[in-house]
Write an enzyme that holds these catalytic residues in place. Structure first.
Site, PDB file in Angstrom:
ATOM      1  N   LYS A   1       0.833  -1.213   0.000  1.00 28.60           N
ATOM      2  CA  LYS A   1       0.000   0.000   0.000  1.00 28.60           C
ATOM      3  C   LYS A   1       0.867   1.263   0.000  1.00 28.60           C
ATOM      4  CE  LYS A   1      -2.037  -1.097   3.920  1.00 28.60           C
ATOM      5  NZ  LYS A   1      -1.349  -2.373   4.220  1.00 28.60           N
TER       6      LYS A   1
ATOM      7  N   ARG B   1     -10.137   0.668   8.047  1.00 29.37           N
ATOM      8  CA  ARG B   1      -9.702  -0.671   8.427  1.00 29.37           C
ATOM      9  C   ARG B   1     -10.771  -1.443   9.166  1.00 29.37           C
ATOM     10  NH1 ARG B   1      -3.768   0.361   8.540  1.00 29.37           N
ATOM     11  NH2 ARG B   1      -2.822  -1.543   9.264  1.00 29.37           N
TER      12      ARG B   1
ATOM     13  N   ARG C   1      11.756  -5.329   5.156  1.00 31.79           N
ATOM     14  CA  ARG C   1      11.508  -3.895   4.912  1.00 31.79           C
ATOM     15  C   ARG C   1      12.430  -3.020   5.747  1.00 31.79           C
ATOM     16  NH1 ARG C   1       5.578  -1.695   5.571  1.00 31.79           N
ATOM     17  NH2 ARG C   1       5.770  -2.667   7.602  1.00 31.79           N
TER      18      ARG C   1
ATOM     19  N   ARG D   1      10.927  -1.183  11.243  1.00 33.90           N
ATOM     20  CA  ARG D   1       9.786  -0.721  12.048  1.00 33.90           C
ATOM     21  C   ARG D   1       9.601  -1.606  13.273  1.00 33.90           C
ATOM     22  NH1 ARG D   1       4.623   0.369   8.219  1.00 33.90           N
ATOM     23  NH2 ARG D   1       3.553  -0.857   9.791  1.00 33.90           N
TER      24      ARG D   1
ATOM     25  N   ARG E   1      -0.950  -8.791  13.372  1.00 31.31           N
ATOM     26  CA  ARG E   1      -1.460  -7.818  12.396  1.00 31.31           C
ATOM     27  C   ARG E   1      -2.223  -8.531  11.282  1.00 31.31           C
ATOM     28  NH1 ARG E   1       4.020  -5.231  10.982  1.00 31.31           N
ATOM     29  NH2 ARG E   1       2.923  -4.111   9.337  1.00 31.31           N
TER      30      ARG E   1
END
Ligand code: AP5
Ligand code: MG
Ligand code: ZN
Length: 214
Positions: A13, A88, A127, A159, A170
């Protein structure tokens, strides 16, 4: 161009929103980024949000709904916007519908990125994000030219919520609370499903083609 990008953690996203932002010159509104900035600034909202985010749970609806409602009223949203990570939950989607009606900003498309779970986990663990400018890289799929350094010179970091246990939660939260939004937007005739497993530039092209047909 008023767009929502929908998809599980790691679907791409943020990556795609940044590319669309450059292409259409409209802002990316990422509730995750707004919340992470609040955490970093240690604002009251940030201090409250941190607990939820570290656990991989959703921050309460009223908090994010308020953030987005205010953000949409900024001048730079006049030509359109890309919502990344919002809504969400069904209550968030209902609240957004109401805000957009009040602001006379009808949605053009909801783009849902589809990616298999093992690939998502690989993407999230690899990431790296620039501490200075927020640019997102992947150690394998989109590596920085210089080790651990962004093109802007900033240091890359991982992160806090990209550890395996939090990632698992998640994903679960996504399936329970966010996945039902696909039907919500399909029923509203706004949903476009895109294969998010392709290369970053190919996914971008697919999204552009889809938006041209809206
Ligand atoms: P948020 O920041 O929105 O995180 P998320 O939804 O979990 O999504 P990610 O940002 O992890 O993934 P992405 O889809 O943006 O993927 P990316 O492009 O980076 O939310 C974080 C937290 O904030 C939530 O858990 C919650 O606590 C809170 N929050 C946020 N919004 C909320 C809301 N509305 N309500 C309540 N709480 C909220 O890509 C991932 C990696 O893959 C990158 O390394 C990238 O380089 C790579 N990659 C991307 N595309 C490809 C590709 N096609 N091929 C190969 N690699 C790729
Ligand atoms: Mg993101
Ligand atoms: Zn940078």
């Amino acid at each position: 161009m008023n767009i929502i990008l929908l998809g599980p953690p790691g679907a791409g996203k943020g990556t795609q929103a940044a590319m669309l932002m450059n292409r259409y010159n409209i802002p990316q509104i990422s509730t995750g980024e707004i919340l992470r900035a609040a955490v970093q600034n240690q604002s009251l909202m940030g201090l409250k949000a941190k607990e939820y985010m570290d656990a991989g749970d959703l921050v309460p609806d009223e908090v994010v709904v308020g953030i987005v409602r205010e953000r949409l009223q900024a001048d730079d949203c006049d030509g359109g916007f890309i919502l990344d990570g919002f809504p969400r939950t069904l209550p968030q989607a209902d609240a957004l519908k109401q805000s957009l009606e009040e602001l006379n900003m009808p949605l053009d498309a909801v783009v849902s990125l589809q990616v298999e779970t093992d690939v998502l986990v690989e993407r999230l663990t690899g990431r790296r994000t620039c501490r200075s400018c927020g640019k997102v890289y992947h150690l394998q799929y989109d590596p920085p030219a210089q080790n651990n350094t962004c093109s802007c010179g900033g240091k890359l970091e991982q992160r806090d919520d990209d550890c395996e246990e939090t990632i698992r939660n998640r994903m679960q939260v996504y399936h329970q609370q966010t996945a039902p939004l696909e039907d919500y937007y399909r029923d509203a005739n706004l949903l476009s499903v895109i294969d998010g497993m392709a290369e970053i530039s190919d996914v971008h092209e697919q999204i552009i083609l889809t938006l041209q047909n809206c």
